[in-house]
Each structure stands twice: as C-alpha cells, then as structure tokens.
Write an enzyme that holds these catalytic residues in place. Structure first.
Site, short mmCIF file in Angstrom:
data_model
loop_
_atom_site.label_atom_id
_atom_site.label_comp_id
_atom_site.label_asym_id
_atom_site.label_seq_id
_atom_site.Cartn_x
_atom_site.Cartn_y
_atom_site.Cartn_z
N ARG A 131 48.90 -15.57 3.71
CA ARG A 131 48.66 -14.49 4.68
C ARG A 131 47.31 -14.67 5.36
O ARG A 131 47.15 -14.41 6.54
CB ARG A 131 48.74 -13.11 4.00
CG ARG A 131 48.32 -11.98 4.93
CD ARG A 131 48.67 -10.59 4.39
NE ARG A 131 48.33 -10.41 3.00
CZ ARG A 131 47.08 -10.19 2.54
NH1 ARG A 131 46.05 -10.18 3.37
NH2 ARG A 131 46.87 -10.01 1.26
N TYR A 159 55.83 -5.68 30.44
CA TYR A 159 56.99 -5.82 29.57
C TYR A 159 57.28 -4.48 28.90
O TYR A 159 56.37 -3.78 28.44
CB TYR A 159 56.72 -6.91 28.54
CG TYR A 159 57.73 -6.96 27.41
CD1 TYR A 159 59.09 -7.10 27.68
CD2 TYR A 159 57.32 -6.87 26.09
CE1 TYR A 159 60.01 -7.13 26.65
CE2 TYR A 159 58.24 -6.91 25.05
CZ TYR A 159 59.59 -7.03 25.34
OH TYR A 159 60.50 -7.07 24.32
N ASP A 194 48.30 -11.27 29.40
CA ASP A 194 49.55 -11.79 28.84
C ASP A 194 49.95 -12.99 29.70
O ASP A 194 50.31 -12.83 30.87
CB ASP A 194 50.62 -10.71 28.85
CG ASP A 194 51.91 -11.14 28.15
OD1 ASP A 194 52.24 -12.34 28.21
OD2 ASP A 194 52.58 -10.28 27.58
N LYS A 251 59.00 -17.45 23.96
CA LYS A 251 59.49 -17.79 25.29
C LYS A 251 59.22 -19.26 25.62
O LYS A 251 59.77 -20.15 24.99
CB LYS A 251 58.87 -16.83 26.31
CG LYS A 251 58.95 -15.34 25.91
CD LYS A 251 60.34 -14.88 25.58
CE LYS A 251 60.48 -13.36 25.47
NZ LYS A 251 59.86 -12.76 24.28
#
Length: 378
Positions: free
Chosen positions: A46, A98, A170, A195
């Site tokens: 982690r 988005y 972004d 993406k």
C-alpha cells in the site's frame, strides 16, 4: 531521449540482478526488513511496490514532473487531490467536466464543507470573477468533456500567480504525448489512465503527477493513508500498454481529423465539436499549448430519434462507455457519462439528447466512416 523513446523505455532493465528487459511483477503484499530500523525502501505494498514505483517514475518523466502516483481508478486519483483541501476552501471547476468529477464534488465533497464554482473555463474573465479569498484550486480539462472547449492554461496560471492557488489539469484526452500542462505552469496533472495511457479498454487506473516535490509528498501521504493504490499486476499492464502510446496517439489523431471533416459535411449532422477543425473556438489557443488533437470528438444530430437509430445500427463502432481504446466507442453523454449533472445544467451547456461522443479508435478510417454512414442513413 526524445519523448517517443522515453515512452518505449519506461520500465526497461529495472531489475539489475537478472537484467530482465521487462519490469517484473512484484506480487507481494509485504517485504522483509534487513534488520531492525532498516528497510529496502519497500515495507508494505500500500505504501510502495517496486512495480508501481517504476510506473510512477515513468509517468512523472513523461509529464516533466517531480512526483508521480498511480491509483486504482481515475476517480480515486481525483478524490485524493480533493482531499488536499478542507472545510471552507473554495474550488473553481470547469462546468462541462467529466460527469464523475462533477458528481464527486457536488454530491460527496460538498458534505465536508468544500464549496465550488462551476465556470466556463474557456472564458478567462469568468474564471477570474469566480476566484474568492477562499479559493485554493482551479480544476480544468482541456479539451473539456464532452464539448471540447479549450482552456488557456497559461492564462489561468498568469491569473493566479502569487496567490497560492493550485492549477490542476485533467490531461486524459491528450496525454503527455500531445500536451504537458506542467510545462505551461500547472501544479498537478491528473489522468484517467484507463483511457489513452492504457489504451485497450481492459484496465481501470488513475495517475497523478505533481510539479513540486512537496506537493507530491502531500498527495502521496493521502494515497498511503486512504489506500486507493494501483496493484502490481495492473501497474505492470499499464507500463506494458504505455509503450505503444506514441504510435496509438498518432493514429487516433490522424483518424479523428479525417472523420471530423467527414461529419461536418453530413446532412444529418448539425454540429461537430473537435479542436482540429479550423472554426473550432479556441483552436489557436489549443495549437499554442498542444501538439495534436487526440481522438475525441462530439457531434450533434438532427433529432433525438436519430441518436437511438445510430446507437442501434453501429456495427464496428461499439455503443459503450469509456474512451481512448484501440476500438472505436460511441456514447450518449446525457444519459451515460454525464447523467449525474442536473438536467438544467446539461441543457444550458448543450449536453443534449442529440449530442453523441465518439472515441475514435485506430481502425482504418474508411471503415469507421462507412459504419457511421450506414448508421446515420434513413
């Protein structure tokens, strides 16, 4: 090395002991300490994992940033960034962002006392008027999703210079191959790595790059504390996928320009939103800060029934959410990606029942056009 070469060489020969060309998948949750008070640099996955570390260093290199971080999804990445801010802080966000970004800000973080102004990011005066003494960050997309508005990153950086306001971009649509916001003065870059970076519609992930090491350390602290990390297998898959980014982005870009031009001439198409078109608003700004147009476009058809027809009739193009894969995908933002945006806001922005968003793949452009032609035909 040139950018194309940097992309290919992410993760090459990182295991000096074996000389493996490909970075290994370190499928381990925990790591042995050499002795009390000593560490190999890896304690618990982690906190850090060798495979993820290679990916994070790779994306930082491509974006010319100080710190890269890999998350379990694009929304996990955005959530971690928003956790930098506290009750009473104010954010300025592009209004046609988005839908998931809109939702997490409007429905989740508003519960913790963050306030937000959604603005037309392409209008620098509107951005300026939205800034208050409590403003801590400006979050933009350029081009925006799905209306392809162009935000002048340099102008926003100049606007807030010296005010201790973070500029967050972004960069999902263009990737560092076509646009590097940190070079333009932004503080943080976010990617839905699912993406174009992953590029094959088979992986969910998110990436963040900070220009400043201290800011990057703050985001890493949040990542470690909240645990939204990308696992080693997915980190390896993203490293492998990114190696073809330059080739894929060039083909997406080439195809999208051909198809955008074809759509502008179609009698059933009312409007095409694509930054590569000569009459696209803000094209000059886009050309000054980006080296390509990517593979995303949106277009408006003449009637809502035409939308249903197109979505029913497409064959090679798939009716599916997401974007940026090698396969062409088509979506209806009003009922899919932007369904959580209030209808009155969608209508004001132009995210109507006649607006379709097209993620243009790397197939032969004529095949994509032929599929659209038969789908649009009466």
């Amino acid at each position: 090395m040139k950018l194309d070469s940097k992309i290919v060489h992410i993760g090459v020969c990182t295991d000096e002991k074996t000389g493996a060309i490909s970075t290994p998948v370190y499928q381990s949750a925990t790591f042995r300490h050499p002795a009390l008070g000593e560490s190999t640099g890896f304690d618990y996955t982690r906190s850090q994992n060798p495979t993820r570390k290679v990916l994070e260093e790779g994306i930082a290199t491509l974006e010319n940033g100080a710190v890269g971080l890999a998350f379990a999804s694009g929304m996990a990445a955005i959530t971690a960034i928003l956790m930098l801010y506290k009750t009473g802080d104010h954010l300025v966000v592009v209004e046609d962002c988005y839908g998931g970004t809109y939702r997490v800000i409007d429905k989740i973080f508003s519960n913790f006392g963050l306030t937000v102004s959604f603005v037309d990011g392409s209008n620098i005066e509107e951005v300026a008027q939205s800034i208050t003494p409590a403003t801590k960050a400006i979050l933009v997309e350029t081009p925006t999703n799905p209306l392809m508005k162009i935000v002048d990153i340099r102008a926003i950086v100049k606007l807030v210079k010296g005010n201790n306001i973070h500029i967050i971009v972004d960069n999902t649509f263009l990737t560092p191959y076509f646009q590097r916001p940190l070079d333009l003065g932004a503080d943080v870059v976010i990617h839905s790595g699912s993406k174009y970076l992953a590029g094959h519609n088979d992986l969910v992930c998110g990436l963040v790059v900070a220009r400043d090491a201290d800011l990057g350390a703050s985001i890493r602290y949040i990542q470690n504390s909240t645990g939204g990390i990308l696992g080693p297998n997915d980190s390896w898959l993203l490293i492998r996928s990114m190696k073809t980014l330059a080739l894929r982005m060039e083909k997406h870009n080439e195809n999208s320009q051909t198809i955008a031009q074809w759509l502008t001439r179609h009698p059933k198409v009312v409007k095409v939103y694509y930054p590569g078109l000569a009459d696209h608003q803000g094209k000059d700004i886009h050309d000054s800060q980006s080296s390509g147009y990517g593979g995303m476009l949106s277009f408006v058809v003449d009637h809502p029934e035409r939308v249903k027809q197109v979505l029913r009739k497409v064959q090679m193009i798939r009716f599916a959410e997401s974007l940026g894969g090698v396969e062409s995908l088509i979506t209806l933002p009003a009922v899919q990606t932007h369904a959580d945006v209030p209808i009155e806001v969608r209508e004001r922005l132009g995210i109507s029942d006649c607006l379709l968003r097209l993620s243009i793949g790397i197939e032969d452009a004529n095949d994509i056009i032929n599929d659209l032609e038969q789908a649009l035909a009466d």
